[in-house]
Design a protein around this motif. Structure first.
Motif, PDB file in Angstrom:
ATOM      1  N   ILE A   1       0.865  -1.175   0.000  1.00 18.03           N
ATOM      2  CA  ILE A   1       0.000   0.000   0.000  1.00 18.03           C
ATOM      3  C   ILE A   1       0.905   1.228   0.000  1.00 18.03           C
ATOM      4  O   ILE A   1       1.679   1.442   0.930  1.00 18.03           O
ATOM      5  CB  ILE A   1      -0.934   0.004   1.230  1.00 18.03           C
ATOM      6  CG1 ILE A   1      -1.859  -1.217   1.185  1.00 18.03           C
ATOM      7  CG2 ILE A   1      -1.732   1.314   1.296  1.00 18.03           C
ATOM      8  CD1 ILE A   1      -2.683  -1.422   2.446  1.00 18.03           C
ATOM      9  N   ASP A   2       0.807   2.010  -1.056  1.00 24.25           N
ATOM     10  CA  ASP A   2       1.656   3.188  -1.200  1.00 24.25           C
ATOM     11  C   ASP A   2       1.097   4.368  -0.407  1.00 24.25           C
ATOM     12  O   ASP A   2       1.842   5.081   0.249  1.00 24.25           O
ATOM     13  CB  ASP A   2       1.787   3.545  -2.678  1.00 24.25           C
ATOM     14  CG  ASP A   2       2.775   4.657  -2.922  1.00 24.25           C
ATOM     15  OD1 ASP A   2       3.863   4.641  -2.300  1.00 24.25           O
ATOM     16  OD2 ASP A   2       2.471   5.552  -3.732  1.00 24.25           O
ATOM     17  N   GLN A   3      -0.222   4.571  -0.488  1.00 24.70           N
ATOM     18  CA  GLN A   3      -0.878   5.677   0.194  1.00 24.70           C
ATOM     19  C   GLN A   3      -2.276   5.247   0.610  1.00 24.70           C
ATOM     20  O   GLN A   3      -2.799   4.271   0.102  1.00 24.70           O
ATOM     21  CB  GLN A   3      -0.987   6.896  -0.729  1.00 24.70           C
ATOM     22  CG  GLN A   3       0.323   7.481  -1.153  1.00 24.70           C
ATOM     23  CD  GLN A   3       0.119   8.696  -2.038  1.00 24.70           C
ATOM     24  OE1 GLN A   3      -0.802   9.477  -1.831  1.00 24.70           O
ATOM     25  NE2 GLN A   3       0.966   8.850  -3.032  1.00 24.70           N
ATOM     26  N   GLY A   4      -2.865   6.009   1.498  1.00 19.51           N
ATOM     27  CA  GLY A   4      -4.227   5.730   1.911  1.00 19.51           C
ATOM     28  C   GLY A   4      -4.638   6.641   3.051  1.00 19.51           C
ATOM     29  O   GLY A   4      -3.880   7.528   3.465  1.00 19.51           O
ATOM     30  N   ASN A   5      -5.812   6.407   3.572  1.00 17.10           N
ATOM     31  CA  ASN A   5      -6.320   7.172   4.705  1.00 17.10           C
ATOM     32  C   ASN A   5      -5.401   6.897   5.906  1.00 17.10           C
ATOM     33  O   ASN A   5      -5.331   5.765   6.384  1.00 17.10           O
ATOM     34  CB  ASN A   5      -7.752   6.726   5.006  1.00 17.10           C
ATOM     35  CG  ASN A   5      -8.329   7.383   6.236  1.00 17.10           C
ATOM     36  OD1 ASN A   5      -7.663   8.112   6.963  1.00 17.10           O
ATOM     37  ND2 ASN A   5      -9.594   7.105   6.493  1.00 17.10           N
ATOM     38  N   PRO A   6      -4.704   7.916   6.398  1.00 13.56           N
ATOM     39  CA  PRO A   6      -3.765   7.694   7.511  1.00 13.56           C
ATOM     40  C   PRO A   6      -4.405   7.044   8.735  1.00 13.56           C
ATOM     41  O   PRO A   6      -3.779   6.205   9.384  1.00 13.56           O
ATOM     42  CB  PRO A   6      -3.260   9.102   7.842  1.00 13.56           C
ATOM     43  CG  PRO A   6      -3.484   9.894   6.604  1.00 13.56           C
ATOM     44  CD  PRO A   6      -4.708   9.301   5.954  1.00 13.56           C
ATOM     45  N   LEU A   7      -5.648   7.403   9.027  1.00 14.16           N
ATOM     46  CA  LEU A   7      -6.319   6.812  10.187  1.00 14.16           C
ATOM     47  C   LEU A   7      -6.590   5.323   9.973  1.00 14.16           C
ATOM     48  O   LEU A   7      -6.453   4.523  10.896  1.00 14.16           O
ATOM     49  CB  LEU A   7      -7.612   7.560  10.493  1.00 14.16           C
ATOM     50  CG  LEU A   7      -7.433   9.021  10.927  1.00 14.16           C
ATOM     51  CD1 LEU A   7      -8.789   9.694  11.092  1.00 14.16           C
ATOM     52  CD2 LEU A   7      -6.618   9.107  12.200  1.00 14.16           C
TER      53      LEU A   7
END
Length: 136
Positions: free
Chosen positions: A118-124
């Motif tokens: 997973i490169d990026q996503g919802n930080p929470l």
């Protein structure tokens, strides 16, 4: 000698620096978490494998996707079947253990177990995955 030591230590030092930066700023380190794909013959097998993965705390979340058609080569012959797909959200560091465990309980001779970081996503959400999958 010092230069050689520094070159050999660079990956370790860079990794520590990235983790320290992440801890201080709260930013996400790309690739820390992964999604694993596991194919299953039917919904019951999919549910059993998903439950087993969760019981061993190898994932924070498993989606069981509905039946899909599949075409593939098996032992030199073109095969067609239906499958259920699991999407397993976990720490990247757990992928090896997850793969070994699924292979040990999966009825297929060679189950599909592949993962993507997973490169990026919802930080929470990514933090939630981290909180629900124990470290190694």
């Amino acid at each position: 000698e010092v230069l050689t030591l520094l070159v050999l230590m660079y990956p370790l030092l860079r990794g520590l620096a990235v983790h320290l930066h992440s801890a201080v700023t709260g930013s996400y380190i790309p690739g820390t978490h992964s999604i694993a794909f596991v194919n299953c013959l039917n919904e019951q097998i999919a549910r059993d494998i998903a439950r087993a993965i969760m019981d061993k705390k190898l994932a924070a979340y498993v989606n069981i996707l509905p039946k899909s058609s599949a075409l593939y080569f098996w032992k030199g012959e073109l095969e067609e079947s239906t499958e259920i797909l699991l999407l397993v959200k976990t720490r990247t560091s757990k992928i090896g253990e997850l793969s070994n465990y699924v292979r040990s309980i999966h009825p297929f001779e060679i189950p599909e177990i592949i993962s993507l970081p997973i490169d990026q996503g919802n930080p929470l959400y990514l933090k939630w995955i981290e909180e629900n999958v124990p470290r190694d």
